[in-house]
Design a protein around this motif. Structure first.
Motif, PDB file in Angstrom:
ATOM      1  N   ARG A 140       0.847  -1.209   0.000  1.00 50.95           N
ATOM      2  CA  ARG A 140       0.000   0.000   0.000  1.00 50.95           C
ATOM      3  C   ARG A 140       0.880   1.257   0.000  1.00 50.95           C
ATOM      4  NH1 ARG A 140      -3.824  -1.878   4.608  1.00 50.95           N
ATOM      5  NH2 ARG A 140      -5.211  -3.233   3.435  1.00 50.95           N
ATOM      6  N   ASN A 141       1.935   1.249   0.825  1.00 49.20           N
ATOM      7  CA  ASN A 141       2.822   2.412   0.894  1.00 49.20           C
ATOM      8  C   ASN A 141       3.517   2.657  -0.438  1.00 49.20           C
ATOM      9  OD1 ASN A 141       2.092   2.666   3.532  1.00 49.20           O
ATOM     10  ND2 ASN A 141       3.890   1.587   4.352  1.00 49.20           N
ATOM     11  N   ILE A 142       3.938   1.551  -1.068  1.00 52.92           N
ATOM     12  CA  ILE A 142       4.626   1.685  -2.362  1.00 52.92           C
ATOM     13  C   ILE A 142       3.673   2.285  -3.398  1.00 52.92           C
ATOM     14  CG2 ILE A 142       5.580   0.339  -4.295  1.00 52.92           C
ATOM     15  CD1 ILE A 142       6.758  -1.558  -2.106  1.00 52.92           C
ATOM     16  N   ILE A 143       2.448   1.797  -3.410  1.00 54.99           N
ATOM     17  CA  ILE A 143       1.469   2.319  -4.380  1.00 54.99           C
ATOM     18  C   ILE A 143       1.263   3.817  -4.143  1.00 54.99           C
ATOM     19  CG2 ILE A 143      -0.960   2.242  -5.118  1.00 54.99           C
ATOM     20  CD1 ILE A 143      -0.851  -0.805  -4.505  1.00 54.99           C
ATOM     21  N   LYS A 144       1.130   4.205  -2.860  1.00 57.90           N
ATOM     22  CA  LYS A 144       0.932   5.628  -2.543  1.00 57.90           C
ATOM     23  C   LYS A 144       2.115   6.445  -3.046  1.00 57.90           C
ATOM     24  CE  LYS A 144      -1.745   5.215   1.590  1.00 57.90           C
ATOM     25  NZ  LYS A 144      -1.404   4.864   2.956  1.00 57.90           N
ATOM     26  N   LYS A 145       3.323   5.934  -2.769  1.00 51.98           N
ATOM     27  CA  LYS A 145       4.533   6.651  -3.160  1.00 51.98           C
ATOM     28  C   LYS A 145       4.533   6.921  -4.668  1.00 51.98           C
ATOM     29  CE  LYS A 145       9.199   5.221  -3.702  1.00 51.98           C
ATOM     30  NZ  LYS A 145      10.165   4.204  -3.299  1.00 51.98           N
TER      31      LYS A 145
END
Ligand code: G1P
Length: 294
Positions: A284-289
């Protein structure tokens, strides 16, 4: 008759995924934490299948190695205090003897790959699962087809309604909608066409790589007639049975990824990571980034 057997055709070249598939068979490409073919083996076993035949080809022995036990590696992992990983190495393996392998010696199409299984199939019905098609819905699609077959005695083919412009890449089924006793809505097929043009397509019910067939199919596959793209097509052999056999299209509305295509495979990786307890937060964090940076 109860369905106990499954055929997994895994002999294709995977040209759409080159150069990734130059050395690694497309069925062995990982999706999140495991190779693609493991998903269909698990789907078959979860559905209650007891015997699996994997149709392979030259240069594809890594598939066989993946479903073989690696006792040396397991022992080593245990010795260095990684018993949890050692367990992961054997947990997914079906019981010894549950998988058989057969090589397709000429690449003449999906129909030909299935024809190679005629002696193994004997007199029993069987499921076919295409490893390119990764199905991640709540319901087990193979089980849905087996239920339909066991209730009606008619052949069962999974399908999904896709946009009209996509029909050119699929087998298409048309017919009349009926509701089975179980409440499952199905299409009683009266027409099947492999890779029609947009204009010719009799519907947008597209075949998504799961079937329950029976040995009646071999009568037609024995004729080795070439169809769309000059290949021996499974859809043509099923279609030849329409006059004598009930054939049902079963609508699967769960999530589906076409992993024979780069973008489908990439999307499947994201979706599978988001379903994994270990990976989902990081993913999820990677997608947000990346969403913020683009
Ligand atoms: C095969 C079948 C086709 C089906 C498709 C699903 O085509 O021939 O009927 O719709 O799989 O993935 P292929 O993708 O091998 O060209």
């Amino acid at each position: 008759m109860r369905v106990r057997k499954a055929i997994i055709p895994a002999a294709g070249l995977g040209t759409r995924m080159l150069p990734a598939t130059k050395v690694v068979p497309k069925e062995m490409l990982p999706v999140a934490t495991k190779p693609l073919i493991q998903y269909v083996v698990e789907e078959a076993l979860d559905a209650g299948i007891e015997h699996i035949l994997i149709i392979t080809a030259r240069e594809k022995s890594s598939i066989q190695d993946h479903f073989d036990r690696d006792a040396n590696m397991e022992n080593f992992l245990k010795k260095v205090g990684k018993a949890d990983i050692a367990k992961m190495m054997s947990d997914y393996l079906p019981e010894t003897g549950a998988i058989t392998y057969l090589r397709q010696d000429e690449r003449l199409g999906l129909g030909h790959a299935i024809w190679c299984a005629r002696h193994w199939a004997g007199n029993e019905p069987f499921v076919i699962l295409s490893p390119d098609e990764l199905l991640m819905g709540e319901q087990n699609c193979t089980r849905m087809l087996m239920d339909s077959y066991e209730e009606t005695g008619g052949l069962a083919i999974a399908m999904q309604d896709l946009p009209r412009e996509d029909v050119v890449r699929y087998g298409v089924i048309a017919g009349t909608e009926i509701t089975l006793k179980s409440g499952q809505k199905v299409i009683r097929a009266d027409q099947m066409v492999e890779k029609p043009t947009v204009e010719e397509a009799p519907s947008n019910h597209c075949i998504i790589g799961r079937y329950v067939l029976d040995p009646g199919i071999f009568v037609h596959l024995n004729k080795k007639l070439a169809g769309a793209g000059g290949e021996i097509q499974l859809t043509d052999a099923i279609s030849a049975q329409l006059a004598t056999r009930d054939i049902y299209g079963v609508l699967y509305d769960g999530e589906r990824f076409d992993c024979g295509k780069r973008i489908g495979w990439l999307e499947a990786n994201i979706a599978a990571a988001l379903r994994s307890e270990d990976l989902k937060q990081d993913m999820r964090n990677i997608i947000k980034k990346y969403a913020n940076n683009s």
